[in-house]
Design a protein around this motif. Structure first.
Motif, PDB file in Angstrom:
ATOM      1  N   LEU A   1      -7.591   7.120 -13.757  1.00 12.48           N
ATOM      2  CA  LEU A   1      -8.872   6.454 -13.522  1.00 12.48           C
ATOM      3  C   LEU A   1      -9.945   7.413 -13.008  1.00 12.48           C
ATOM      4  O   LEU A   1     -11.139   7.129 -13.137  1.00 12.48           O
ATOM      5  CB  LEU A   1      -8.682   5.296 -12.547  1.00 12.48           C
ATOM      6  CG  LEU A   1      -7.851   4.146 -13.092  1.00 12.48           C
ATOM      7  CD1 LEU A   1      -7.587   3.122 -12.000  1.00 12.48           C
ATOM      8  CD2 LEU A   1      -8.509   3.507 -14.291  1.00 12.48           C
ATOM      9  N   GLU A   2      -9.542   8.538 -12.428  1.00 13.24           N
ATOM     10  CA  GLU A   2     -10.501   9.519 -11.920  1.00 13.24           C
ATOM     11  C   GLU A   2     -11.003  10.470 -13.001  1.00 13.24           C
ATOM     12  O   GLU A   2     -12.002  11.144 -12.797  1.00 13.24           O
ATOM     13  CB  GLU A   2      -9.869  10.332 -10.791  1.00 13.24           C
ATOM     14  CG  GLU A   2      -9.657   9.529  -9.534  1.00 13.24           C
ATOM     15  CD  GLU A   2      -8.858  10.275  -8.487  1.00 13.24           C
ATOM     16  OE1 GLU A   2      -8.454  11.430  -8.737  1.00 13.24           O
ATOM     17  OE2 GLU A   2      -8.633   9.695  -7.417  1.00 13.24           O
TER      18      GLU A   2
ATOM     19  N   ALA B   1      -4.338  -4.614 -10.678  1.00 18.48           N
ATOM     20  CA  ALA B   1      -5.180  -3.552 -10.122  1.00 18.48           C
ATOM     21  C   ALA B   1      -6.301  -3.166 -11.078  1.00 18.48           C
ATOM     22  O   ALA B   1      -7.409  -2.840 -10.653  1.00 18.48           O
ATOM     23  CB  ALA B   1      -4.320  -2.331  -9.786  1.00 18.48           C
TER      24      ALA B   1
ATOM     25  N   GLN C   1       0.803  -1.218   0.000  1.00 26.72           N
ATOM     26  CA  GLN C   1       0.000   0.000   0.000  1.00 26.72           C
ATOM     27  C   GLN C   1       0.839   1.272   0.000  1.00 26.72           C
ATOM     28  O   GLN C   1       0.468   2.263  -0.582  1.00 26.72           O
ATOM     29  CB  GLN C   1      -0.961  -0.002   1.192  1.00 26.72           C
ATOM     30  CG  GLN C   1      -2.055   1.006   1.086  1.00 26.72           C
ATOM     31  CD  GLN C   1      -2.982   0.778  -0.088  1.00 26.72           C
ATOM     32  OE1 GLN C   1      -3.033  -0.290  -0.680  1.00 26.72           O
ATOM     33  NE2 GLN C   1      -3.701   1.802  -0.460  1.00 26.72           N
TER      34      GLN C   1
ATOM     35  N   ARG D   1       1.656   5.093  -8.986  1.00 25.81           N
ATOM     36  CA  ARG D   1       0.337   4.870  -8.368  1.00 25.81           C
ATOM     37  C   ARG D   1      -0.524   6.126  -8.522  1.00 25.81           C
ATOM     38  O   ARG D   1      -1.685   6.052  -8.887  1.00 25.81           O
ATOM     39  CB  ARG D   1       0.506   4.520  -6.894  1.00 25.81           C
ATOM     40  CG  ARG D   1      -0.799   4.357  -6.153  1.00 25.81           C
ATOM     41  CD  ARG D   1      -0.587   4.140  -4.678  1.00 25.81           C
ATOM     42  NE  ARG D   1       0.237   2.977  -4.381  1.00 25.81           N
ATOM     43  CZ  ARG D   1      -0.228   1.725  -4.353  1.00 25.81           C
ATOM     44  NH1 ARG D   1      -1.484   1.498  -4.596  1.00 25.81           N
ATOM     45  NH2 ARG D   1       0.563   0.726  -4.064  1.00 25.81           N
ATOM     46  N   ARG D   2       0.068   7.288  -8.270  1.00 24.11           N
ATOM     47  CA  ARG D   2      -0.677   8.542  -8.353  1.00 24.11           C
ATOM     48  C   ARG D   2      -1.164   8.816  -9.779  1.00 24.11           C
ATOM     49  O   ARG D   2      -2.303   9.223  -9.987  1.00 24.11           O
ATOM     50  CB  ARG D   2       0.188   9.694  -7.868  1.00 24.11           C
ATOM     51  CG  ARG D   2      -0.590  10.971  -7.695  1.00 24.11           C
ATOM     52  CD  ARG D   2       0.218  12.107  -7.127  1.00 24.11           C
ATOM     53  NE  ARG D   2       1.238  11.660  -6.197  1.00 24.11           N
ATOM     54  CZ  ARG D   2       2.223  12.400  -5.769  1.00 24.11           C
ATOM     55  NH1 ARG D   2       2.337  13.645  -6.173  1.00 24.11           N
ATOM     56  NH2 ARG D   2       3.116  11.944  -4.930  1.00 24.11           N
TER      57      ARG D   2
ATOM     58  N   LEU E   1      -1.712   6.606 -12.148  1.00 28.07           N
ATOM     59  CA  LEU E   1      -2.750   5.634 -12.493  1.00 28.07           C
ATOM     60  C   LEU E   1      -4.076   6.007 -11.840  1.00 28.07           C
ATOM     61  O   LEU E   1      -5.129   5.962 -12.483  1.00 28.07           O
ATOM     62  CB  LEU E   1      -2.319   4.229 -12.071  1.00 28.07           C
ATOM     63  CG  LEU E   1      -3.226   3.093 -12.534  1.00 28.07           C
ATOM     64  CD1 LEU E   1      -3.307   3.042 -14.051  1.00 28.07           C
ATOM     65  CD2 LEU E   1      -2.724   1.777 -11.992  1.00 28.07           C
ATOM     66  N   GLU E   2      -4.036   6.426 -10.576  1.00 25.66           N
ATOM     67  CA  GLU E   2      -5.262   6.844  -9.895  1.00 25.66           C
ATOM     68  C   GLU E   2      -5.863   8.073 -10.569  1.00 25.66           C
ATOM     69  O   GLU E   2      -7.073   8.153 -10.772  1.00 25.66           O
ATOM     70  CB  GLU E   2      -4.979   7.135  -8.419  1.00 25.66           C
ATOM     71  CG  GLU E   2      -4.715   5.881  -7.612  1.00 25.66           C
ATOM     72  CD  GLU E   2      -4.222   6.153  -6.208  1.00 25.66           C
ATOM     73  OE1 GLU E   2      -3.949   7.335  -5.867  1.00 25.66           O
ATOM     74  OE2 GLU E   2      -4.105   5.189  -5.438  1.00 25.66           O
ATOM     75  N   LYS E   3      -5.026   9.028 -10.956  1.00 21.15           N
ATOM     76  CA  LYS E   3      -5.503  10.235 -11.635  1.00 21.15           C
ATOM     77  C   LYS E   3      -6.137   9.868 -12.973  1.00 21.15           C
ATOM     78  O   LYS E   3      -7.189  10.391 -13.338  1.00 21.15           O
ATOM     79  CB  LYS E   3      -4.343  11.210 -11.845  1.00 21.15           C
ATOM     80  CG  LYS E   3      -4.748  12.498 -12.500  1.00 21.15           C
ATOM     81  CD  LYS E   3      -3.577  13.435 -12.650  1.00 21.15           C
ATOM     82  CE  LYS E   3      -4.002  14.685 -13.395  1.00 21.15           C
ATOM     83  NZ  LYS E   3      -2.882  15.560 -13.679  1.00 21.15           N
TER      84      LYS E   3
END
Length: 66
Positions: free
Chosen positions: A53-54, A16, A3, A46-47, A49-51
Motif C-alpha cells: 500500500l505504500e 482492512a 494489532q 501485515r508487513r 500488505l503495508e509495503k
C-alpha cells in the motif's frame, strides 16, 4: 484483527482494504494481494500488505479479465 499479529486472514485483509471478501480472495489467488500458505491456511503478512500500500503505483483490485 489484533494489532500485534504479524499475519491476518484474507477476510481481515478485505476488511482492512474495505473490499469484499470475494474480491480479496480473487486478488490473493492471482497475486495482487501477497499471501503465505501455512498448511491449509492462507494468510496475509501485515508487513507485506503495508509495503504494498505504500508503493507509489496504485493497487489494482479490479477483477481480472476471465
Amino acid at each position: 484483527m489484533k494489532q500485534g499479529n504479524l499475519t491476518m486472514t484474507v477476510e481481515e485483509a478485505a476488511t482492512a482494504l474495505n473490499i469484499s471478501r470475494s474480491l480479496a480472495y480473487e486478488a490473493a489467488r492471482d497475486g495482487r494481494i501477497p499471501t503465505i500458505r501455512i498448511g491449509r491456511r492462507l494468510l496475509v503478512s501485515r508487513r507485506a500488505l503495508e509495503k504494498l500500500l505504500e508503493e507509489p503505483q496504485p493497487l489494482n483490485l479490479t477483477p481480472a479479465d476471465r
